[in-house]
Design a protein around this motif. Sequence first.
Motif, short mmCIF file in Angstrom:
data_model
loop_
_atom_site.label_atom_id
_atom_site.label_comp_id
_atom_site.label_asym_id
_atom_site.label_seq_id
_atom_site.Cartn_x
_atom_site.Cartn_y
_atom_site.Cartn_z
N GLY A 1 0.82 -1.21 0.00
CA GLY A 1 0.00 0.00 0.00
C GLY A 1 0.85 1.26 0.00
N ALA A 2 1.91 1.26 0.79
CA ALA A 2 2.80 2.43 0.86
C ALA A 2 3.48 2.66 -0.49
N GLU A 3 3.97 1.59 -1.10
CA GLU A 3 4.65 1.73 -2.39
C GLU A 3 3.68 2.16 -3.49
N LEU A 4 2.46 1.67 -3.45
CA LEU A 4 1.46 2.12 -4.42
C LEU A 4 1.13 3.59 -4.22
N PHE A 5 1.01 4.00 -2.96
CA PHE A 5 0.76 5.41 -2.68
C PHE A 5 1.88 6.28 -3.24
N LYS A 6 3.12 5.84 -3.04
CA LYS A 6 4.26 6.60 -3.57
C LYS A 6 4.23 6.63 -5.11
N HIS A 7 3.80 5.54 -5.72
CA HIS A 7 3.72 5.46 -7.18
C HIS A 7 2.69 6.44 -7.73
N PHE A 8 1.52 6.50 -7.08
CA PHE A 8 0.42 7.34 -7.57
C PHE A 8 0.35 8.70 -6.89
N ASP A 9 0.96 8.82 -5.70
CA ASP A 9 0.85 10.00 -4.85
C ASP A 9 -0.62 10.36 -4.60
N ASP A 10 -1.43 9.30 -4.46
CA ASP A 10 -2.86 9.47 -4.34
C ASP A 10 -3.46 8.17 -3.82
N ALA B 1 -4.14 4.52 -5.86
CA ALA B 1 -3.56 3.29 -5.31
C ALA B 1 -4.65 2.25 -5.06
N GLN B 2 -5.76 2.67 -4.49
CA GLN B 2 -6.87 1.76 -4.21
C GLN B 2 -7.46 1.21 -5.52
N ARG B 3 -7.62 2.09 -6.50
CA ARG B 3 -8.15 1.67 -7.80
C ARG B 3 -7.22 0.63 -8.45
N ALA B 4 -5.91 0.84 -8.34
CA ALA B 4 -4.95 -0.13 -8.90
C ALA B 4 -5.10 -1.49 -8.22
N LEU B 5 -5.27 -1.50 -6.91
CA LEU B 5 -5.46 -2.76 -6.19
C LEU B 5 -6.74 -3.47 -6.62
N GLU B 6 -7.79 -2.71 -6.82
CA GLU B 6 -9.09 -3.29 -7.15
C GLU B 6 -9.20 -3.70 -8.62
N ASP B 7 -8.64 -2.89 -9.51
CA ASP B 7 -8.89 -3.08 -10.94
C ASP B 7 -7.71 -3.63 -11.74
N SER B 8 -6.49 -3.48 -11.26
CA SER B 8 -5.32 -3.77 -12.09
C SER B 8 -4.37 -4.82 -11.51
N TYR B 9 -4.64 -5.31 -10.32
CA TYR B 9 -3.70 -6.19 -9.63
C TYR B 9 -3.76 -7.60 -10.20
N HIS B 10 -2.60 -8.15 -10.60
CA HIS B 10 -2.52 -9.50 -11.15
C HIS B 10 -1.91 -10.50 -10.16
N GLY B 11 -1.42 -10.03 -9.03
CA GLY B 11 -0.90 -10.94 -8.03
C GLY B 11 0.57 -10.73 -7.71
N SER B 12 1.05 -11.56 -6.81
CA SER B 12 2.44 -11.50 -6.35
C SER B 12 3.20 -12.68 -6.92
N PHE B 13 4.41 -12.41 -7.41
CA PHE B 13 5.24 -13.44 -8.04
C PHE B 13 6.67 -13.27 -7.57
N GLU B 14 7.49 -14.29 -7.76
CA GLU B 14 8.90 -14.17 -7.39
C GLU B 14 9.62 -13.20 -8.31
N SER B 15 9.14 -13.08 -9.55
CA SER B 15 9.72 -12.13 -10.50
C SER B 15 8.68 -11.83 -11.57
N LEU B 16 8.92 -10.76 -12.31
CA LEU B 16 8.03 -10.43 -13.42
C LEU B 16 8.12 -11.52 -14.49
N ALA B 17 9.29 -12.10 -14.65
CA ALA B 17 9.45 -13.20 -15.62
C ALA B 17 8.56 -14.39 -15.27
N ASP B 18 8.42 -14.67 -13.97
CA ASP B 18 7.53 -15.76 -13.55
C ASP B 18 6.08 -15.46 -13.92
N TYR B 19 5.68 -14.21 -13.75
CA TYR B 19 4.32 -13.80 -14.13
C TYR B 19 4.12 -13.97 -15.64
N VAL B 20 5.05 -13.48 -16.43
CA VAL B 20 4.94 -13.57 -17.90
C VAL B 20 4.90 -15.03 -18.34
#
Length: 171
Positions: free
Chosen positions: A90-99, A103-122
Motif C-alpha cells: 500500500g505504501a509503495e502504491l501510494f508513492k507510485h500514484f501520490d494518491d 492506489a486503491q483503484r490499482a489494487l481493485e482493478d489492475s492487480y494481477h498478483g504477487s510473483f517471485e519475478s516479473l518473468a515468472d508472471y509472464v
Amino acid sequence: MSKGEIQIYVACLAAYNNGILHGRWIDAQQDAWAVYDDIRAMLDASPIADAEEWAIHDYEGFEGVAIAEYEGIERVSELAAFIAEHGKLGAELFKHFDDIEGAQRALEDSYHGSFESLADYVQELTEDCTPIPDHLRFYIDWQAMARDAELSGDVFTIQTAFDEVHVFAGV
C-alpha cells in the motif's frame, strides 16, 4: 499492522518556540476527529497557556511514505488506514500514484498478483494462454518478455521484498 504501530509525534509550537519540548505520540490509525481530539488534549496540557499551534515533528510506521510537518490530519489518518490494511504494498502504491484513490483503484482493478519475478508472471500468463511445445520451451527468454512488457507499459511492478514482485496492468 495493529493499532498504534502507525503514529505521528505532534509538538506544541508555543512550547517549542519557548525552548520547551512538549508533544505527544498519537495513533494515526484513528478517525481524523479522534486525532484532532488527541492534539487538543496535548495542547491543553502544554506548559504555555492557550497554546493553539502544532506541527508533526516525527512519525513511524508509514513504510517509507514521507509525512510533512503540516500535513492535513484527514490525509494522515486516511493514509495510516490504507497502510495498515495493505502494508508495504500500500505504501509503495501510494508513492507510485501520490494518491490514495489511485492506489486503491490499482489494487481493485489492475492487480494481477504477487510473483517471485516479473518473468515468472509472464511465463505463467503465456503458458495459461498458449500451449508451448516442449521442444521450444527452452528457447523462450522469459526475462526479455518481462522487460518488454514493463517497458511497453503493459504492466508495472512494485517490489516489496527480494522475491516478491506485485504485478499490475499498465495504467
